[in-house]
Design a protein around this motif. Sequence first.
Motif, PDB file in Angstrom:
ATOM      1  N   SER A 189      23.454  66.286  47.959  1.00 19.06           N
ATOM      2  CA  SER A 189      24.199  65.034  48.044  1.00 19.06           C
ATOM      3  C   SER A 189      24.114  64.250  46.740  1.00 19.06           C
ATOM      4  CB  SER A 189      23.665  64.187  49.205  1.00 19.06           C
ATOM      5  OG  SER A 189      22.316  63.816  48.962  1.00 19.06           O
ATOM      6  N   GLU A 190      24.989  63.271  46.609  1.00 20.29           N
ATOM      7  CA  GLU A 190      25.004  62.420  45.417  1.00 20.29           C
ATOM      8  C   GLU A 190      23.733  61.580  45.334  1.00 20.29           C
ATOM      9  OE1 GLU A 190      28.498  60.096  45.610  1.00 20.29           O
ATOM     10  OE2 GLU A 190      29.882  61.798  45.679  1.00 20.29           O
ATOM     11  N   LEU A 191      23.217  61.146  46.492  1.00 21.82           N
ATOM     12  CA  LEU A 191      22.016  60.309  46.492  1.00 21.82           C
ATOM     13  C   LEU A 191      20.813  61.085  45.958  1.00 21.82           C
ATOM     14  CD1 LEU A 191      20.651  57.652  47.206  1.00 21.82           C
ATOM     15  CD2 LEU A 191      20.315  58.510  49.529  1.00 21.82           C
ATOM     16  N   VAL A 192      20.687  62.340  46.354  1.00 27.09           N
ATOM     17  CA  VAL A 192      19.569  63.163  45.865  1.00 27.09           C
ATOM     18  C   VAL A 192      19.690  63.382  44.360  1.00 27.09           C
ATOM     19  CG1 VAL A 192      18.474  65.429  46.027  1.00 27.09           C
ATOM     20  CG2 VAL A 192      19.238  64.276  48.092  1.00 27.09           C
ATOM     21  N   LEU A 193      20.876  63.653  43.892  1.00 28.16           N
ATOM     22  CA  LEU A 193      21.075  63.841  42.452  1.00 28.16           C
ATOM     23  C   LEU A 193      20.744  62.563  41.684  1.00 28.16           C
ATOM     24  CD1 LEU A 193      24.422  65.868  42.520  1.00 28.16           C
ATOM     25  CD2 LEU A 193      22.162  66.740  41.930  1.00 28.16           C
ATOM     26  N   ALA A 194      21.133  61.431  42.226  1.00 25.37           N
ATOM     27  CA  ALA A 194      20.834  60.159  41.557  1.00 25.37           C
ATOM     28  C   ALA A 194      19.338  59.896  41.518  1.00 25.37           C
ATOM     29  CB  ALA A 194      21.556  59.014  42.277  1.00 25.37           C
ATOM     30  N   GLN A 205      19.216  57.770  37.964  1.00 22.70           N
ATOM     31  CA  GLN A 205      20.426  57.099  37.525  1.00 22.70           C
ATOM     32  C   GLN A 205      21.107  56.479  38.737  1.00 22.70           C
ATOM     33  OE1 GLN A 205      21.319  56.842  34.213  1.00 22.70           O
ATOM     34  NE2 GLN A 205      19.355  57.863  33.861  1.00 22.70           N
ATOM     35  N   PRO A 206      21.896  55.422  38.556  1.00 19.96           N
ATOM     36  CA  PRO A 206      22.577  54.806  39.704  1.00 19.96           C
ATOM     37  C   PRO A 206      23.578  55.763  40.327  1.00 19.96           C
ATOM     38  CG  PRO A 206      23.333  53.862  37.620  1.00 19.96           C
ATOM     39  CD  PRO A 206      22.158  54.723  37.280  1.00 19.96           C
ATOM     40  N   ALA A 207      23.666  55.702  41.656  1.00 27.06           N
ATOM     41  CA  ALA A 207      24.594  56.594  42.370  1.00 27.06           C
ATOM     42  C   ALA A 207      26.044  56.278  42.032  1.00 27.06           C
ATOM     43  CB  ALA A 207      24.360  56.472  43.876  1.00 27.06           C
ATOM     44  N   GLU A 208      26.301  55.050  41.575  1.00 21.40           N
ATOM     45  CA  GLU A 208      27.678  54.693  41.210  1.00 21.40           C
ATOM     46  C   GLU A 208      28.189  55.498  40.016  1.00 21.40           C
ATOM     47  OE1 GLU A 208      25.242  52.670  41.701  1.00 21.40           O
ATOM     48  OE2 GLU A 208      25.797  51.584  43.547  1.00 21.40           O
ATOM     49  N   ARG A 209      27.263  56.029  39.194  1.00 18.30           N
ATOM     50  CA  ARG A 209      27.681  56.860  38.063  1.00 18.30           C
ATOM     51  C   ARG A 209      27.770  58.328  38.429  1.00 18.30           C
ATOM     52  NH1 ARG A 209      24.440  56.628  32.841  1.00 18.30           N
ATOM     53  NH2 ARG A 209      26.301  57.762  32.174  1.00 18.30           N
TER      54      ARG A 209
END
Length: 314
Positions: A154-159, A164-168
């Motif tokens: 998921s994007e949250l795990v990568l962030a 780094q912020p999940a918005e990026r």
Amino acid sequence: MTDEQRGDSLADQAAAWVPPWDRPRPPAAEDTTTPPDEPAQPPPDSEEPGAGEPQRVEAASEEVGAAAPEQVGSAAPEQVGSAASEQVGSAGPDLGAVTKGTAGESGDAADVPRRQQAGRRRVTAVPEPAPELSDTELRGALEAILLVVDEPVSELVLAQVLEQPAERVGPMLDEIAAGYTAAGHGFELRRAAGGWRLYTRPEYATYVERFVLDGQSVRLTQAALETLAVVAYKQPVTRSRISAIRGVNCDGVIRTLVTRGLIEECGTETDSGAFLYRTTTLFLEKLGLNTVDELPPLAPFLPDDVEELADATR
């Protein structure tokens, strides 16, 4: 002597009696008991706190006790008690102040290391914020992680991993996926099972199967595919409902699908207490879907006389 004369004499004595502390001090006689090598006591008016007061108190007590017991006992007990207490009280605070000051100074000096240690223990290192990655570094880091994952992430795990912020992270993943498609690579980045993962393109599936399978077939049977389709479109569904739709007993096929991790139990039915089954994230991953809502509709594949067939089965 008559009682009247005796009373007058006691009254005269009481009126003429002078307290010991108001009497003129006789010249001090040399103390012959003091050893020659012992230092002389400081005078009563010495600047050292508490040096002369105890001696004055003891001297006053001796004079009061030795002067005139009858006069002290019968004439003015209040004067003796109040004066003695005043003199002792005037000397006492000085002695108490000296003792308290000395103890306070030693206590403060002893408490300094403790306060320093407590201060050191309370100081905690504040973690420095992670440096913000540039677009090129963020893109490379995401590609490196996606190459080694064995399931959608998921994007949250990568962030969290990249700090780094999940918005990026989300827009960068969309940009990477669009870049792979525009460049015509043999793989693509797409969202599946609530995360992101690299997949080979469908037009190159023949070559991939030839390399991976090497002539061996591990495909599901027709009965397993039918049962899996019923679970996917009717989930959550019971075993008896699946058997009724297919028209045959499907216990063995359900055990096979559960063993392969394509379906799983998700509770029991309220009325009958039978187990309910649904598809897993592995099913979505294998089909390349993000949710079951992306399954193709069944209407184009149904026969025209589906209602008649349903009535016949009833």
